[in-house]
Design an enzyme around this catalytic site. Structure first.
Site, PDB file in Angstrom:
ATOM      1  CB  CYS A 132     -25.283  11.279 -10.748  1.00  0.00           C
ATOM      2  SG  CYS A 132     -25.177  12.056 -12.349  1.00  0.00           S
ATOM      3  CD  GLU A 133     -22.940   7.329  -6.383  1.00  0.00           C
ATOM      4  OE1 GLU A 133     -23.251   7.473  -5.176  1.00  0.00           O
ATOM      5  OE2 GLU A 133     -23.155   6.306  -7.035  1.00  0.00           O
ATOM      6  N   GLY A 162       4.021  -0.490  -1.277  1.00  0.00           N
ATOM      7  CA  GLY A 162       3.317   0.031  -2.447  1.00  0.00           C
ATOM      8  C   GLY A 162       3.333   1.551  -2.378  1.00  0.00           C
TER       9      GLY A 162
HETATM   10  N1  LLP Z   1       1.142  -6.458   1.111  1.00  0.00           N
HETATM   11  C1  LLP Z   1      -0.130  -6.845   1.312  1.00  0.00           C
HETATM   12  C2  LLP Z   1      -0.402  -8.236   1.671  1.00  0.00           C
HETATM   13  C3  LLP Z   1      -1.174  -5.909   1.174  1.00  0.00           C
HETATM   14  O1  LLP Z   1      -2.422  -6.283   1.389  1.00  0.00           O
HETATM   15  C4  LLP Z   1      -0.863  -4.560   0.824  1.00  0.00           C
HETATM   16  C5  LLP Z   1      -1.926  -3.576   0.648  1.00  0.00           C
HETATM   17  C6  LLP Z   1       0.480  -4.212   0.602  1.00  0.00           C
HETATM   18  C7  LLP Z   1       1.464  -5.184   0.773  1.00  0.00           C
HETATM   19  C8  LLP Z   1       0.917  -2.823   0.212  1.00  0.00           C
HETATM   20  O2  LLP Z   1       0.608  -1.897   1.205  1.00  0.00           O
HETATM   21  P1  LLP Z   1       1.129  -0.373   1.107  1.00  0.00           P
HETATM   22  O3  LLP Z   1       2.647  -0.390   1.285  1.00  0.00           O
HETATM   23  O4  LLP Z   1       0.749   0.189  -0.197  1.00  0.00           O
HETATM   24  O5  LLP Z   1       0.455   0.305   2.240  1.00  0.00           O
HETATM   25  N2  LLP Z   1      -6.756   1.097  -1.433  1.00  0.00           N
HETATM   26  C9  LLP Z   1      -6.283   1.489  -0.132  1.00  0.00           C
HETATM   27  C10 LLP Z   1      -5.092   0.683   0.313  1.00  0.00           C
HETATM   28  C11 LLP Z   1      -5.339  -0.809   0.319  1.00  0.00           C
HETATM   29  C12 LLP Z   1      -4.102  -1.588   0.704  1.00  0.00           C
HETATM   30  C13 LLP Z   1      -4.317  -3.036   0.496  1.00  0.00           C
HETATM   31  N3  LLP Z   1      -3.176  -3.835   0.796  1.00  0.00           N
HETATM   32  C14 LLP Z   1      -5.957   2.977  -0.160  1.00  0.00           C
HETATM   33  O6  LLP Z   1      -6.181   3.614  -1.184  1.00  0.00           O
HETATM   34  O7  LLP Z   1      -5.523   3.540   0.850  1.00  0.00           O
END
Ligand code: LLP
Length: 404
Positions: free
Chosen positions: A338-339, A270
């Site tokens: 407001c946080e 991602g």
């Molecule tokens: N596959 C699974 C099963 C996942 O749970 C995730 C991310 C990905 C792939 C993709 O991961 P990436 O390549 O993006 O690291 N909101 C948080 C990140 C949460 C990630 C959740 N899972 C942030 O802003 O850092």
């Protein structure tokens, strides 16, 4: 994305021009960055040609998803909503992987009806439900089972998923039991072992440990998997000179794993695909000076970009126009919400800023807009795609009337 004549440019358009045209706050995405990231990602792993499924949770903009699809990537989805969006972006069902600890029976049914490539199950209960659907439809369904390798990803604890105490996946013991239970099933065909140990990983060692556990598990299972889904997690550089994942090393670890195991690799990236593609343009509403610090009050806030408030994540904030005048005083970039946690960044010095100046919050393409909300009844910002000299709205600014 550099300064030309002291003005910050995204592709060939200055941020000042973009902010005048589209207003602030606004998410801006660079087509060129997206294309480069996808090409680089493919190049890093080209010797074994993995199946790459973009993790839709990191950014679910329809236009961006359809571009990503056109570059040949599939999708990793975690809800019916994401699945519908991926399909709407014309990503083929046979390129879609469904992950997540809590897929409802309705979601499973929907995914099975759409004949998606793979459902990665995360509990015995879930497999039982899939089996029921399969029996009812008299079909054999391909599934993956997610292993929890009990591996420390050495990242923020809030985004670690591969330790035993995390809710994700199944322990090796349970995993082996399920392989035994279902290996001769008429309705379930286990084709894949999947893992995902966490996000924003900048060192290859956790991946090495993860691959060792997978290897051991496969040997103990004495079972032939067609696919190993290694998840995503590849980290990006949010700060200059911060650690960077060594893709060459990660790739050679996988290559030696493949010498022992004849399988196809799946990735679910991602952040590494979309993180540095996005910028959040914000205007300074006020500057409030106190004895110890200057509060730079922006028109964007934690509702627009939640990562700093949620994980204390730090994103670079750059001025849209460079000036030589520096102020040696703490600057705190905050939003109007407001946080107390509605704070983006603290610096020890910064160039002189003025009311109405535009600044750029960097690397917000992943987990930026998707985590936005209407908190404090603030409308969500628009999303704009820039390609060379062209700029186009890909999501309109939300109207206050639609949320009131
Ligand atoms: N596959 C699974 C099963 C996942 O749970 C995730 C991310 C990905 C792939 C993709 O991961 P990436 O390549 O993006 O690291 N909101 C948080 C990140 C949460 C990630 C959740 N899972 C942030 O802003 O850092």
């Amino acid at each position: 994305m550099t300064y030309k004549n002291k003005h910050f440019y995204i592709e060939n358009i200055s941020v000042e021009k973009l902010s005048k045209k589209f207003g602030t706050p606004a998410y801006i995405y660079s087509y060129g960055n997206l294309k480069n990231n996808i090409e680089n990602f493919k190049r890093y792993f080209k010797t074994f040609e993995p199946i790459i499924c973009f993790s839709v949770k990191s950014n679910s903009n329809l236009k961006l998803l359809s571009i990503i699809g056109r570059f040949g990537l599939g999708a990793d989805v975690v809800s019916k909503g994401e699945l519908l969006k991926a399909l709407k972006a014309k990503i083929k069902p046979e390129k879609i992987v469904f992950s997540g600890v809590g897929k409802t029976v309705e979601e499973l049914r929907f995914a099975i009806n759409k004949k998606i490539f793979l459902i990665n199950a995360e509990s015995e209960n879930e497999i039982i439900e899939i089996e029921k659907i399969a029996k009812k439809n008299n079909k054999k369904i391909n599934i993956g089972i997610r292993l929890n390798p009990d591996t420390d990803a050495k990242t923020l604890k809030e985004i670690s998923t591969g330790k035993e105490e995390n809710k994700f996946g199944l322990t090796k013991k349970k995993f082996l039991y399920l392989i035994k239970k279902y290996k001769n099933s008429n309705f379930i065909n286990i084709t894949c072992l999947s893992v995902h140990i966490g996000s924003q990983i900048t060192n290859h060692i956790p991946y090495k440990r993860m691959l060792d556990v997978i290897n051991k598990t496969i040997n103990e299972a004495k079972y032939k998997f067609s696919y190993i889904d290694l998840g995503g997690g590849m980290g990006i550089q949010y700060k200059k000179n911060s650690n960077k994942l060594n893709y060459k090393k990660y790739s050679s670890l996988i290559k030696s794993f493949l010498k022992k195991n004849d399988v196809k690799i799946i990735f679910e990236p991602g952040r590494s695909i979309i993180g540095n593609v996005g910028y959040l343009l914000s205007k300074i509403i006020y500057i409030k000076q106190t004895k110890k610090r200057n509060f730079i009050i922006l028109d964007s806030a934690m509702n627009d970009m939640m990562r700093p408030a949620l994980y204390k994540a730090e994103h670079m904030i750059l001025p849209s126009r460079l000036s030589k005048a520096k102020i040696k005083k703490k600057h705190e970039f905050v939003g109007p919400i407001c946080e107390t946690t509605d704070k983006f960044l603290s610096t020890i010095k910064y160039q002189k800023l003025n009311q109405n100046d535009v600044v750029i919050i960097c690397d917000v393409g992943a987990y930026g807009m998707v985590l936005s909300s209407n908190y404090n009844l603030r409308a969500k910002p628009p999303e704009i795609l820039v390609n060379k000299n062209l700029s186009k709205i890909i999501t309109k600014r939300q109207k206050l009337t639609s949320i009131i």
